[in-house]
Design an enzyme around this catalytic site. Structure first.
Site, PDB file in Angstrom:
ATOM      1  N   ASP A   1       0.853  -1.191   0.000  1.00  0.00           N
ATOM      2  CA  ASP A   1       0.000   0.000   0.000  1.00  0.00           C
ATOM      3  C   ASP A   1       0.894   1.249   0.000  1.00  0.00           C
ATOM      4  OD1 ASP A   1      -3.216   0.471   1.039  1.00  0.00           O
ATOM      5  OD2 ASP A   1      -1.815   2.170   1.119  1.00  0.00           O
ATOM      6  N   ILE A   2       0.510   2.258  -0.777  1.00  0.00           N
ATOM      7  CA  ILE A   2       1.361   3.473  -0.808  1.00  0.00           C
ATOM      8  C   ILE A   2       1.263   4.303   0.466  1.00  0.00           C
ATOM      9  CG2 ILE A   2       1.994   4.210  -3.153  1.00  0.00           C
ATOM     10  CD1 ILE A   2      -0.622   5.724  -3.302  1.00  0.00           C
TER      11      ILE A   2
ATOM     12  N   ASN B   1     -12.729  -3.063   2.924  1.00  0.00           N
ATOM     13  CA  ASN B   1     -13.704  -1.972   2.951  1.00  0.00           C
ATOM     14  C   ASN B   1     -14.654  -2.210   1.783  1.00  0.00           C
ATOM     15  OD1 ASN B   1     -12.366  -0.665   5.133  1.00  0.00           O
ATOM     16  ND2 ASN B   1     -10.846   0.133   3.696  1.00  0.00           N
TER      17      ASN B   1
ATOM     18  N   HIS C   1     -10.137  -5.462  -3.208  1.00  0.00           N
ATOM     19  CA  HIS C   1      -8.803  -5.685  -2.647  1.00  0.00           C
ATOM     20  C   HIS C   1      -8.937  -6.006  -1.173  1.00  0.00           C
ATOM     21  CE1 HIS C   1      -9.777  -1.401  -2.358  1.00  0.00           C
ATOM     22  NE2 HIS C   1      -9.062  -1.372  -1.240  1.00  0.00           N
TER      23      HIS C   1
ATOM     24  N   HIS D   1      -6.854  -5.866   2.400  1.00  0.00           N
ATOM     25  CA  HIS D   1      -5.688  -5.315   3.094  1.00  0.00           C
ATOM     26  C   HIS D   1      -5.130  -6.383   4.034  1.00  0.00           C
ATOM     27  CE1 HIS D   1      -6.668  -0.894   2.356  1.00  0.00           C
ATOM     28  NE2 HIS D   1      -7.825  -1.458   2.101  1.00  0.00           N
TER      29      HIS D   1
END
Ligand code: AMP
Length: 108
Positions: free
Chosen positions: A29-30, A87, A100, A102
């Site tokens: 993740d950025i 989410n 996606h 996490h």
């Protein structure tokens, strides 16, 4: 193509990839919210988790997604324990409308 994750999958945008197979890709993740924060992303563009069909094919795809989450967390990232977050939808805090998962971990 206006989907950020589709562009990463297509190689049009850079990402710190840690895993890739025919159906999934995983990358950092950025904006990490944990010492290790990796996203597991199906290559198929499905906007939200609840968009998978409520049938055996949807069940197979969801199973494959979470099997890949476990593989990436344990075998690629070497995590013994981790938090998994999805989410779902605007009201669930989803910002990128391409499914996606996490993986958060790496706490001491
Ligand atoms: P979500 O709220 O579940 O849709 O979260 C989207 C996540 O994608 C956020 O944690 C972002 O930091 C992350 N993100 C957005 N753009 C990128 C990118 N280009 N590369 C890696 N992660 C990204």
């Amino acid at each position: 193509m206006d989907c950020v994750f589709c562009r990463i999958i297509a190689g049009e945008l850079p990402a710190k990839k840690v895993y890739e197979d025919e159906a999934f890709v995983a990358f950092h993740d950025i904006h990490p919210k944990a010492p290790v924060h990796v996203l597991v992303v199906p290559k198929e563009h499905v906007p939200r988790l609840f968009d998978y069909p409520d049938d055996p094919e949807g069940e197979r795809k969801l199973g494959a997604l979470f099997r890949t989450v476990n593989r990436v967390a344990r075998e690629v990232l070497g995590l013994e324990g981790y938090r998994v977050v999805v989410n779902v939808g605007e009201k669930g805090g989803q910002e990128i409308f391409h499914v996606h998962v996490h993986i958060l971990g790496g706490w001491r």
